[in-house]
Design a protein around this motif. Sequence first.
Motif, PDB file in Angstrom:
ATOM      1  N   MET A 187      48.158  -1.491   3.185  1.00 34.19           N
ATOM      2  CA  MET A 187      47.613  -2.769   2.735  1.00 34.19           C
ATOM      3  C   MET A 187      46.430  -3.126   3.626  1.00 34.19           C
ATOM      4  SD  MET A 187      49.454  -6.442   2.146  1.00 34.19           S
ATOM      5  CE  MET A 187      48.517  -7.887   1.644  1.00 34.19           C
ATOM      6  N   LEU A 188      45.296  -3.422   2.988  1.00 33.66           N
ATOM      7  CA  LEU A 188      44.080  -3.769   3.723  1.00 33.66           C
ATOM      8  C   LEU A 188      43.666  -5.183   3.312  1.00 33.66           C
ATOM      9  CD1 LEU A 188      41.420  -3.147   5.335  1.00 33.66           C
ATOM     10  CD2 LEU A 188      40.523  -2.206   3.198  1.00 33.66           C
ATOM     11  N   VAL A 189      43.485  -6.027   4.302  1.00 35.73           N
ATOM     12  CA  VAL A 189      43.020  -7.391   4.011  1.00 35.73           C
ATOM     13  C   VAL A 189      41.655  -7.572   4.642  1.00 35.73           C
ATOM     14  CG1 VAL A 189      43.527  -9.850   4.155  1.00 35.73           C
ATOM     15  CG2 VAL A 189      45.405  -8.200   4.072  1.00 35.73           C
ATOM     16  N   GLU A 190      40.649  -7.817   3.820  1.00 33.04           N
ATOM     17  CA  GLU A 190      39.293  -8.063   4.314  1.00 33.04           C
ATOM     18  C   GLU A 190      39.048  -9.559   4.350  1.00 33.04           C
ATOM     19  OE1 GLU A 190      35.743  -6.173   2.550  1.00 33.04           O
ATOM     20  OE2 GLU A 190      37.196  -4.859   1.564  1.00 33.04           O
ATOM     21  N   HIS A 191      38.678 -10.056   5.525  1.00 28.45           N
ATOM     22  CA  HIS A 191      38.333 -11.471   5.642  1.00 28.45           C
ATOM     23  C   HIS A 191      36.828 -11.567   5.853  1.00 28.45           C
ATOM     24  CE1 HIS A 191      42.608 -12.552   6.657  1.00 28.45           C
ATOM     25  NE2 HIS A 191      42.601 -11.291   7.044  1.00 28.45           N
ATOM     26  N   HIS A 192      36.163 -12.272   4.986  1.00 25.78           N
ATOM     27  CA  HIS A 192      34.724 -12.468   5.164  1.00 25.78           C
ATOM     28  C   HIS A 192      34.484 -13.909   5.573  1.00 25.78           C
ATOM     29  CE1 HIS A 192      33.389  -8.513   3.757  1.00 25.78           C
ATOM     30  NE2 HIS A 192      34.486  -8.558   3.032  1.00 25.78           N
ATOM     31  N   THR A 193      34.125 -14.082   6.847  1.00 25.11           N
ATOM     32  CA  THR A 193      33.967 -15.430   7.395  1.00 25.11           C
ATOM     33  C   THR A 193      32.557 -15.578   7.954  1.00 25.11           C
ATOM     34  OG1 THR A 193      34.740 -14.698   9.556  1.00 25.11           O
ATOM     35  CG2 THR A 193      36.405 -15.520   8.047  1.00 25.11           C
ATOM     36  N   GLY A 194      32.286 -16.738   8.542  1.00 29.66           N
ATOM     37  CA  GLY A 194      30.994 -16.978   9.181  1.00 29.66           C
ATOM     38  C   GLY A 194      29.924 -17.332   8.166  1.00 29.66           C
ATOM     39  N   GLY A 195      28.685 -17.028   8.542  1.00 27.28           N
ATOM     40  CA  GLY A 195      27.577 -17.326   7.640  1.00 27.28           C
ATOM     41  C   GLY A 195      26.920 -18.646   7.961  1.00 27.28           C
ATOM     42  N   GLY A 196      25.964 -19.012   7.121  1.00 25.93           N
ATOM     43  CA  GLY A 196      25.185 -20.229   7.305  1.00 25.93           C
ATOM     44  C   GLY A 196      23.964 -20.146   6.419  1.00 25.93           C
ATOM     45  N   PRO A 197      23.129 -21.179   6.453  1.00 26.88           N
ATOM     46  CA  PRO A 197      22.006 -21.243   5.512  1.00 26.88           C
ATOM     47  C   PRO A 197      21.062 -20.043   5.582  1.00 26.88           C
ATOM     48  CG  PRO A 197      22.294 -23.322   6.646  1.00 26.88           C
ATOM     49  CD  PRO A 197      23.244 -22.365   7.282  1.00 26.88           C
ATOM     50  N   ASP A 198      20.946 -19.398   6.757  1.00 24.66           N
ATOM     51  CA  ASP A 198      19.986 -18.294   6.862  1.00 24.66           C
ATOM     52  C   ASP A 198      20.668 -16.928   6.798  1.00 24.66           C
ATOM     53  OD1 ASP A 198      17.881 -20.107   7.141  1.00 24.66           O
ATOM     54  OD2 ASP A 198      18.410 -20.382   9.255  1.00 24.66           O
ATOM     55  N   VAL A 199      21.935 -16.926   6.441  1.00 23.58           N
ATOM     56  CA  VAL A 199      22.679 -15.665   6.471  1.00 23.58           C
ATOM     57  C   VAL A 199      22.830 -15.089   5.066  1.00 23.58           C
ATOM     58  CG1 VAL A 199      24.895 -14.603   7.046  1.00 23.58           C
ATOM     59  CG2 VAL A 199      23.929 -16.363   8.539  1.00 23.58           C
ATOM     60  N   ARG A 200      22.509 -13.791   4.952  1.00 23.21           N
ATOM     61  CA  ARG A 200      22.739 -13.077   3.693  1.00 23.21           C
ATOM     62  C   ARG A 200      23.656 -11.907   3.994  1.00 23.21           C
ATOM     63  NH1 ARG A 200      21.156 -17.050   2.654  1.00 23.21           N
ATOM     64  NH2 ARG A 200      19.324 -17.779   1.524  1.00 23.21           N
ATOM     65  N   VAL A 201      24.637 -11.708   3.119  1.00 20.86           N
ATOM     66  CA  VAL A 201      25.591 -10.616   3.314  1.00 20.86           C
ATOM     67  C   VAL A 201      25.519  -9.691   2.109  1.00 20.86           C
ATOM     68  CG1 VAL A 201      27.994  -9.999   3.776  1.00 20.86           C
ATOM     69  CG2 VAL A 201      27.112 -12.214   4.549  1.00 20.86           C
ATOM     70  N   PRO A 225      29.043 -23.002   4.179  1.00 26.85           N
ATOM     71  CA  PRO A 225      28.049 -23.452   3.208  1.00 26.85           C
ATOM     72  C   PRO A 225      26.667 -22.880   3.548  1.00 26.85           C
ATOM     73  CG  PRO A 225      29.386 -25.297   3.918  1.00 26.85           C
ATOM     74  CD  PRO A 225      29.785 -24.115   4.770  1.00 26.85           C
ATOM     75  N   GLY A 226      25.892 -22.576   2.550  1.00 28.69           N
ATOM     76  CA  GLY A 226      24.549 -22.049   2.760  1.00 28.69           C
ATOM     77  C   GLY A 226      24.480 -20.537   2.651  1.00 28.69           C
ATOM     78  N   THR A 227      25.593 -19.875   2.915  1.00 25.40           N
ATOM     79  CA  THR A 227      25.612 -18.411   2.868  1.00 25.40           C
ATOM     80  C   THR A 227      25.458 -17.918   1.432  1.00 25.40           C
ATOM     81  OG1 THR A 227      27.325 -18.650   4.543  1.00 25.40           O
ATOM     82  CG2 THR A 227      26.897 -16.408   3.729  1.00 25.40           C
ATOM     83  N   CYS A 228      24.646 -16.868   1.265  1.00 26.88           N
ATOM     84  CA  CYS A 228      24.595 -16.203  -0.034  1.00 26.88           C
ATOM     85  C   CYS A 228      24.948 -14.744   0.202  1.00 26.88           C
ATOM     86  CB  CYS A 228      23.192 -16.292  -0.642  1.00 26.88           C
ATOM     87  SG  CYS A 228      22.684 -17.983  -0.992  1.00 26.88           S
ATOM     88  N   GLY A 229      25.604 -14.153  -0.758  1.00 28.74           N
ATOM     89  CA  GLY A 229      25.940 -12.761  -0.515  1.00 28.74           C
ATOM     90  C   GLY A 229      26.557 -12.049  -1.691  1.00 28.74           C
TER      91      GLY A 229
END
Lengths: 427, 268
Positions: A187-201, A225-229
């Motif tokens: 079982m693999l759990v990916e957590h995508h956290t962090g980011g901000g208005p200038d962050v692109r993932v 908030p602000g993150t796009c990805g």
Amino acid sequence: MAEDTTSVIASARPALDEGLLKALAATLGGDAAQVSRRLAALARYEKAAEPDRVRHLWRFTNPALLLPASVTGAPATDIVLTSAAPVAGASVTIDLWPGQAPAVQTAEDLPVGALVFTAADEPFAAGGAPAGDLFAALGDAAWNTGVGLQVAAGVKLAGPIHVRVHASAAAVLPRVRLDVGRGAEAMLVEHHTGGGPDVRVAGSTVINAADGARVRHAVVQVWEPGTCGHLAVRTRAGADADILTVCGVFGGDETKLELGTDLAGAGAHSEIVGVALVAGKQHADVHTSHRHLAGHTTSRIDYKAVAGQQARSTYTGLIRIEERATHCEAYQENRNLLLSSRARADAIPELEIHNQEVSCSHGATIAPVDPEQLFYLGSRGLDPHEAMGLVVRGFLENTLARLPDDARSMVESFTAPRLATIREGGA
Amino acid sequence: MSDQLLSPDHPSVVFACRGVQVYVKDGDTEKQIVRGVDLTVRRGEKHALMGPNGSGKSTLAAALMGHPSYRVEGDIWLNGERVDALEPHMRARRGMFLSFQYPVAVPGVTVANFLRASLAARRGTEIPVRAFRQELNAAFATMSIDPSFITRYLNDGFSGGEKKKLEILQMLLLKPAFSLLDETDSGLDIDALKIVSDGINLASGPDNGLLLVTHYQRILNHVQPDVVHVFMNGHLVRTGGMELVTALEERGYDWLAEEAAIPEGSRA
């Protein structure tokens, strides 16, 4: 308004060159093979056309919003485990966190070699991204953080492997790779956290389940908030492999999640269970694709989205059954609940069936919260927030009930607080 | 009616309304359904509101509870306090209750979770799980509802009778000061009618009051009203006792309409 999509994409596409990719490979400890894989991807990246906005996959989201402006030769996080390293432990947490020492915590003893860290970008056996996919080529060429994992044949990991990708650089291109050997369980759990208005993932995950393997995989996106990805998960299921993919989309502004599964061996089964809770001006775009390449394969998708305030949910889903893949069963369901009159949802399920001996169905609904339900609950003393919360939890209930207990409580640990913030926002 | 002379905030009055008018949206305009209703329900009293189909009885009941689709003018009093500016949940927490004619289903929400949340809201405090279970089991037994319904989704796939029994079960648990019972007798067979009526009688006491909305005499043989009102054309056209029920059963509603000089087209 006529938008010149071509020029938008062309100017938005980050510039890559050989020197930059070699620098990345060197910092991340990549060998010569990794360098040549990156350079091959660079050639594909330069040739890749911009995503076709006419096709459903990109019809609702402008890819230019998701692409990073530029990529540097510095890794997005300090730790990348690419050299083969055997790990003993049944429950593993891997933090891909900038500025921190490698954090790999394990619990319980496992035979050495049962779980091995590998290069995150090893060539994929089959399937994978369609040729010419811009995001896939970008990730293959310029991934700047990541981890590869191998579970040996026959090994049954008792606990989950957690991979936590904390986005803080301007361009975060994580790569997660999991190979589960014949008859193994993980079982693999990916957590995508962090980011901000200038962050692109722009992330990609590749999962290869060998014959008879049993894989539980969760992707939970809780960006600031602000993150796009854009996150893409590509899974290949061998004969009699059993895959459960759980997704939870909660954060970010403009986000897209692509879940592609190839049912490559006879008897393979894939189930996708997903929820999205969005509010404000968030747009959550989720695409699923199940390709039945072999006979007697089954797939099921149950995806529910809740949109409050001015948020928007988009779901496009494709079930494709090849001519040789007879006796397949596929079911796809997408339901959307709108908490406000300004929230919006689009649902486009598609079937592409190339033989007659299949059982296939799909359904999609978009509906506002029934005001009579809210009045009924109000007449029993529940304030509008409590009533709305109860209705939303009820809406998600039969989807969450499909999950094993541990996966369910994991998802609920994200839905409950997200729901509370949506309600506070007066959705 | 000497009751009408009682002040709405008199300690013996549990519920009162004065000059209630109810309007619904009708395209770009509004349509008036209730044209001025005064009611005074004293503690311990059961009132019946009778009227022909389509007369607006259900609209009046839902409007008194604060249904957001209606615009309501007039004063509504509960236990001496004005409640007409309060949202439905605030009225409920103060002790108002509406038994729905057609209780809505809430899929995915179990009866147990719903009842626990309702009880906590009404009592202003969480109820320990064990005490809640005991209370719940007792209430289910009283209302002859199979305990398996506790874990079912609220009103989801329930028969008409099961829904009505669950409404009265809620009345028993929430112990309202004043209950509006909207056609609680409709769709019930004889056995279910008896169970529901017994439940209403059990929930009634010297301190609370109720208004039973119906157009049949049937339930009034089990739940004996102290006061009977006839509602037509948006007004209470007649108030009396059980003798009024008998008269309606024998003569129908038309004679009252003629007495009240309601034009034939507006008698519903």
